[in-house]
Motif scaffolding. Structure first.
Motif, mmCIF file in Angstrom:
data_model
loop_
_atom_site.group_PDB
_atom_site.id
_atom_site.type_symbol
_atom_site.label_atom_id
_atom_site.label_comp_id
_atom_site.label_asym_id
_atom_site.label_seq_id
_atom_site.Cartn_x
_atom_site.Cartn_y
_atom_site.Cartn_z
ATOM 1 N N ILE A 295 -28.564 -5.762 -20.605
ATOM 2 C CA ILE A 295 -30.020 -5.545 -20.597
ATOM 3 C C ILE A 295 -30.761 -6.871 -20.608
ATOM 4 O O ILE A 295 -31.718 -7.093 -19.856
ATOM 5 C CB ILE A 295 -30.431 -4.672 -21.796
ATOM 6 N N VAL A 296 -30.327 -7.781 -21.479
ATOM 7 C CA VAL A 296 -30.972 -9.095 -21.554
ATOM 8 C C VAL A 296 -30.841 -9.834 -20.230
ATOM 9 O O VAL A 296 -31.794 -10.445 -19.727
ATOM 10 C CB VAL A 296 -30.357 -9.916 -22.707
ATOM 11 N N THR A 297 -29.648 -9.792 -19.639
ATOM 12 C CA THR A 297 -29.444 -10.452 -18.344
ATOM 13 C C THR A 297 -30.349 -9.844 -17.284
ATOM 14 O O THR A 297 -30.928 -10.549 -16.442
ATOM 15 C CB THR A 297 -27.975 -10.330 -17.912
ATOM 16 N N GLY A 298 -30.495 -8.510 -17.320
ATOM 17 C CA GLY A 298 -31.370 -7.853 -16.352
ATOM 18 C C GLY A 298 -32.819 -8.263 -16.500
ATOM 19 O O GLY A 298 -33.526 -8.458 -15.511
ATOM 20 N N ILE A 299 -33.269 -8.428 -17.743
ATOM 21 C CA ILE A 299 -34.653 -8.868 -17.956
ATOM 22 C C ILE A 299 -34.861 -10.272 -17.414
ATOM 23 O O ILE A 299 -35.844 -10.561 -16.720
ATOM 24 C CB ILE A 299 -34.993 -8.808 -19.456
ATOM 25 N N LEU A 300 -33.931 -11.172 -17.717
ATOM 26 C CA LEU A 300 -34.073 -12.547 -17.242
ATOM 27 C C LEU A 300 -33.997 -12.621 -15.726
ATOM 28 O O LEU A 300 -34.716 -13.382 -15.080
ATOM 29 C CB LEU A 300 -32.985 -13.427 -17.874
ATOM 30 N N HIS A 301 -33.119 -11.800 -15.139
ATOM 31 C CA HIS A 301 -33.018 -11.783 -13.677
ATOM 32 C C HIS A 301 -34.278 -11.226 -13.045
ATOM 33 O O HIS A 301 -34.789 -11.748 -12.060
ATOM 34 C CB HIS A 301 -31.807 -10.953 -13.261
ATOM 35 N N SER A 302 -34.816 -10.159 -13.651
ATOM 36 C CA SER A 302 -36.018 -9.530 -13.105
ATOM 37 C C SER A 302 -37.218 -10.453 -13.186
ATOM 38 O O SER A 302 -38.092 -10.437 -12.330
ATOM 39 C CB SER A 302 -36.321 -8.228 -13.858
ATOM 40 N N ALA A 303 -37.282 -11.264 -14.236
ATOM 41 C CA ALA A 303 -38.442 -12.128 -14.410
ATOM 42 C C ALA A 303 -38.545 -13.171 -13.322
ATOM 43 O O ALA A 303 -39.626 -13.665 -13.022
ATOM 44 C CB ALA A 303 -38.367 -12.826 -15.773
ATOM 45 N N GLY A 304 -37.424 -13.507 -12.674
ATOM 46 C CA GLY A 304 -37.474 -14.574 -11.687
ATOM 47 C C GLY A 304 -37.121 -14.170 -10.295
ATOM 48 O O GLY A 304 -37.083 -15.002 -9.398
ATOM 49 N N GLU A 305 -36.868 -12.870 -10.058
ATOM 50 C CA GLU A 305 -36.396 -12.487 -8.741
ATOM 51 C C GLU A 305 -37.538 -12.352 -7.755
ATOM 52 O O GLU A 305 -38.666 -12.044 -8.112
ATOM 53 C CB GLU A 305 -35.620 -11.178 -8.821
ATOM 54 N N ALA A 306 -37.243 -12.596 -6.482
ATOM 55 C CA ALA A 306 -38.240 -12.467 -5.427
ATOM 56 C C ALA A 306 -38.184 -11.075 -4.853
ATOM 57 O O ALA A 306 -37.399 -10.239 -5.257
ATOM 58 C CB ALA A 306 -37.980 -13.511 -4.333
ATOM 59 N N ARG A 307 -39.010 -10.827 -3.840
ATOM 60 C CA ARG A 307 -39.150 -9.495 -3.298
ATOM 61 C C ARG A 307 -37.858 -8.923 -2.760
ATOM 62 O O ARG A 307 -37.450 -7.828 -3.061
ATOM 63 C CB ARG A 307 -40.203 -9.506 -2.175
ATOM 64 N N GLY A 308 -37.144 -9.679 -1.985
ATOM 65 C CA GLY A 308 -35.962 -9.127 -1.351
ATOM 66 C C GLY A 308 -34.724 -9.171 -2.204
ATOM 67 O O GLY A 308 -33.709 -8.614 -1.845
ATOM 68 N N GLU A 309 -34.781 -9.836 -3.369
ATOM 69 C CA GLU A 309 -33.573 -10.035 -4.138
ATOM 70 C C GLU A 309 -33.133 -8.795 -4.897
ATOM 71 O O GLU A 309 -31.995 -8.685 -5.291
ATOM 72 C CB GLU A 309 -33.776 -11.199 -5.113
ATOM 73 N N SER A 310 -34.072 -7.842 -5.134
ATOM 74 C CA SER A 310 -33.696 -6.661 -5.892
ATOM 75 C C SER A 310 -33.746 -5.409 -5.047
ATOM 76 O O SER A 310 -33.378 -4.357 -5.515
ATOM 77 C CB SER A 310 -34.628 -6.491 -7.091
ATOM 78 N N SER A 311 -34.248 -5.479 -3.823
ATOM 79 C CA SER A 311 -34.347 -4.293 -3.000
ATOM 80 C C SER A 311 -33.152 -4.203 -2.067
ATOM 81 O O SER A 311 -32.544 -5.198 -1.715
ATOM 82 C CB SER A 311 -35.646 -4.306 -2.193
ATOM 83 N N ARG A 312 -32.848 -2.958 -1.692
ATOM 84 C CA ARG A 312 -31.718 -2.763 -0.793
ATOM 85 C C ARG A 312 -31.951 -1.497 0.006
ATOM 86 O O ARG A 312 -32.754 -0.632 -0.364
ATOM 87 C CB ARG A 312 -30.410 -2.670 -1.579
ATOM 88 N N ARG A 313 -31.224 -1.366 1.076
ATOM 89 C CA ARG A 313 -31.338 -0.216 1.967
ATOM 90 C C ARG A 313 -30.570 0.971 1.378
ATOM 91 O O ARG A 313 -29.422 0.846 0.937
ATOM 92 C CB ARG A 313 -30.763 -0.585 3.330
ATOM 93 N N THR A 314 -31.208 2.129 1.342
ATOM 94 C CA THR A 314 -30.565 3.345 0.869
ATOM 95 C C THR A 314 -31.322 4.530 1.450
ATOM 96 O O THR A 314 -32.098 4.368 2.396
ATOM 97 C CB THR A 314 -30.550 3.390 -0.674
ATOM 98 N N THR A 315 -31.099 5.706 0.905
ATOM 99 C CA THR A 315 -31.850 6.896 1.307
ATOM 100 C C THR A 315 -32.445 7.536 0.063
ATOM 101 O O THR A 315 -32.045 7.230 -1.066
ATOM 102 C CB THR A 315 -30.959 7.911 2.031
ATOM 103 N N VAL A 316 -33.395 8.427 0.271
ATOM 104 C CA VAL A 316 -34.074 9.044 -0.865
ATOM 105 C C VAL A 316 -33.100 9.811 -1.741
ATOM 106 O O VAL A 316 -33.077 9.658 -2.967
ATOM 107 C CB VAL A 316 -35.206 9.969 -0.363
#
Length: 466
Positions: A295-316
């Protein structure tokens, strides 16, 4: 659903980054301009210019009718060709104004002033040809002054007053005479008296109709400005929470690592290895510490990530299935009844903000209904509708009245009341709606409606595959 919209997870687990990430990732997809003061002013100015265009069309038809009635009905000699030429120029200007409304260019106060002065110039040219200041329709100048007082700032209104005053003075000295019988004893049969009554009725009707509509535009602008100011305060609140969460995550990193090392050492102790129950306890503690570190790692990663770094292609459907699977893994003690009625699957962009948003809603339902929660997903036109239902005591009335505002909690614990506040900001940034209500059979329902255009995968998009 609980009487508290905040959710019971700690601040780190609510992922305070949700609103800002959703805005950066999906803000351009929702098809809605940002609610800013400049955007609101632009929308209001466009509406005001539309009002002037509509008023000018009424003026064109009214002038044509008056010219024809005076010339052919009353048999009064007037320069009809010159008058019709002025009307034709006014029509041409109005057509150009309609084309201008389609252009994505800001409407300024100077442009509104210029439009009013064109109307003043056309009225002056027509009055010059038919009697000047002696024409009863000279009082139409007052309509232009009233419009200027409502639409323009003070300097613009006084410019219109000055120019109309000069026009009336010029018409009193330079104008073609208009021979009209002017004997008040003739009553309504006197063309001058009839024209005065028509002019009065026309001005009164137009003032009431258009001033009321313009005032409605201005009131709408004021309301939107209030909403924009509230959104700015909320976004600032979210930023401050994000900074707090990030700082807490940094501080928690060291003690969590220390606990992981100590538990690893304990596992190899002969006393613990000899006891199966102790081995199981240490294993459970190691798993929980590992989860905290994740959880802590996810918070630190989220605080600095750019637009494309957390998004990915999928379906609904795949995205929803993943959300449900992750939540079931985190909450094995709760039975989640999942009903996916979305239908034909669609490609979309998956982002951690969306998962965090849905996780917050499910966590809130879990606190109110620890044993069972219902989640349904369906497609309604061009929208994705998500509904979360529980068997809890329902929302308190004061919470429903201020749904989604921060710290609206009835649990009496500091830091609560943030869950649905963050959810609401994510939903609004995506152009969707958040609704909550208590059910007559017990429990509560939270419904999220998201436009598919806000999360759909465009043909030209190529999000990062994580």
């Amino acid at each position: 659903m609980p009487a508290d919209p905040g959710g019971g997870a700690p601040l780190a687990d609510t992922r305070v980054r949700t609103a800002s990430t959703a805005s950066a990732t999906f803000g351009t997809r929702a098809g809605k301009p940002p609610l800013t003061s400049s955007g609101i002013d632009h929308s209001t100015q466009i509406k005001n210019l539309q009002q002037l265009v509509q008023l000018r069309w009424l003026a064109v038809f009214g002038q044509l009718f008056t010219i024809l009635v005076v010339h052919f009905g009353f048999g009064i000699t007037i320069p009809i060709e010159q008058l019709l030429f002025v009307v034709w120029l006014l029509v041409l200007f109005n057509v150009l104004s309609m084309l201008r409304l389609k252009a994505p260019i800001r409407v300024t106060n100077g442009e509104l002033l210029a439009a009013l002065l064109v109307d003043v110039a056309a009225l002056t040219a027509e009055l010059h040809l038919v009697g000047g200041a002696a024409n009863p329709f000279v009082f139409l100048y007052l309509l232009q002054v009233m419009l200027a007082a409502v639409l323009l700032p003070r300097w613009g209104a006084w410019i219109v007053v000055l120019i109309t005053g000069l026009c009336v003075g010029g018409l009193a000295r330079l104008a073609h005479p208009l021979p009209l019988p002017n004997d008040p004893r003739d009553g309504l049969s006197n063309p001058y008296v009839a024209a005065v009554l028509v002019c009065f009725g026309l001005i009164a009707a137009l003032v009431v109709f258009f001033i009321v509509r313009i005032e409605a535009n201005l009131r709408e602008r004021d309301q939107l400005l209030i909403q924009a100011q509230r959104r700015v305060l909320e976004q600032d609140h979210i930023v401050r929470m994000g900074l707090l969460a990030t700082g807490a995550a940094h501080e928690l990193g060291t003690p969590l690592s220390t606990l992981a090392v100590i538990l690893g050492d304990w596992r190899h102790l002969s006393q613990i290895q000899a006891d199966a129950d102790l081995i199981q306890d240490v294993t459970d503690m190691q798993e929980q510490v590992a989860r905290c570190k994740s959880i802590v790692t996810g918070i630190l990663h989220s605080a600095g990530e750019a637009r494309g770094e957390s998004s990915r292609r999928t379906t609904v459907c795949v995205f929803l299935d993943e959300v449900v699977a992750d939540w079931r893994q985190r909450r094995p003690d709760n039975r989640l009844v999942y009903d996916n009625r979305f239908g034909a699957d669609l490609p979309m962009v998956s982002d951690s903000a969306l998962k965090q948003m849905m996780g917050n809603v499910l966590d809130n339902a879990h606190e109110a209904s620890p044993h069972i929660v219902w989640l349904s997903a369906e497609r309604s036109g061009d929208d994705l509708v998500l509904a979360v239902r529980d068997q809890g005591p329902g929302f308190a009335p004061q919470v429903l009245e201020r749904l989604g505002t921060p710290y609206q909690s009835t649990k009496g614990q500091p830091g609560r009341g943030l869950g649905l506040f963050l959810v609401r900001n994510v939903v609004h940034n995506l152009g969707g709606t958040l609704e909550a209500r208590n059910l007559t059979q017990g429990g509560a329902l939270v419904q999220i409606t998201l436009p598919l255009a806000a999360i759909a995968l465009d043909a030209h998009d190529a999000p990062h595959e994580s």
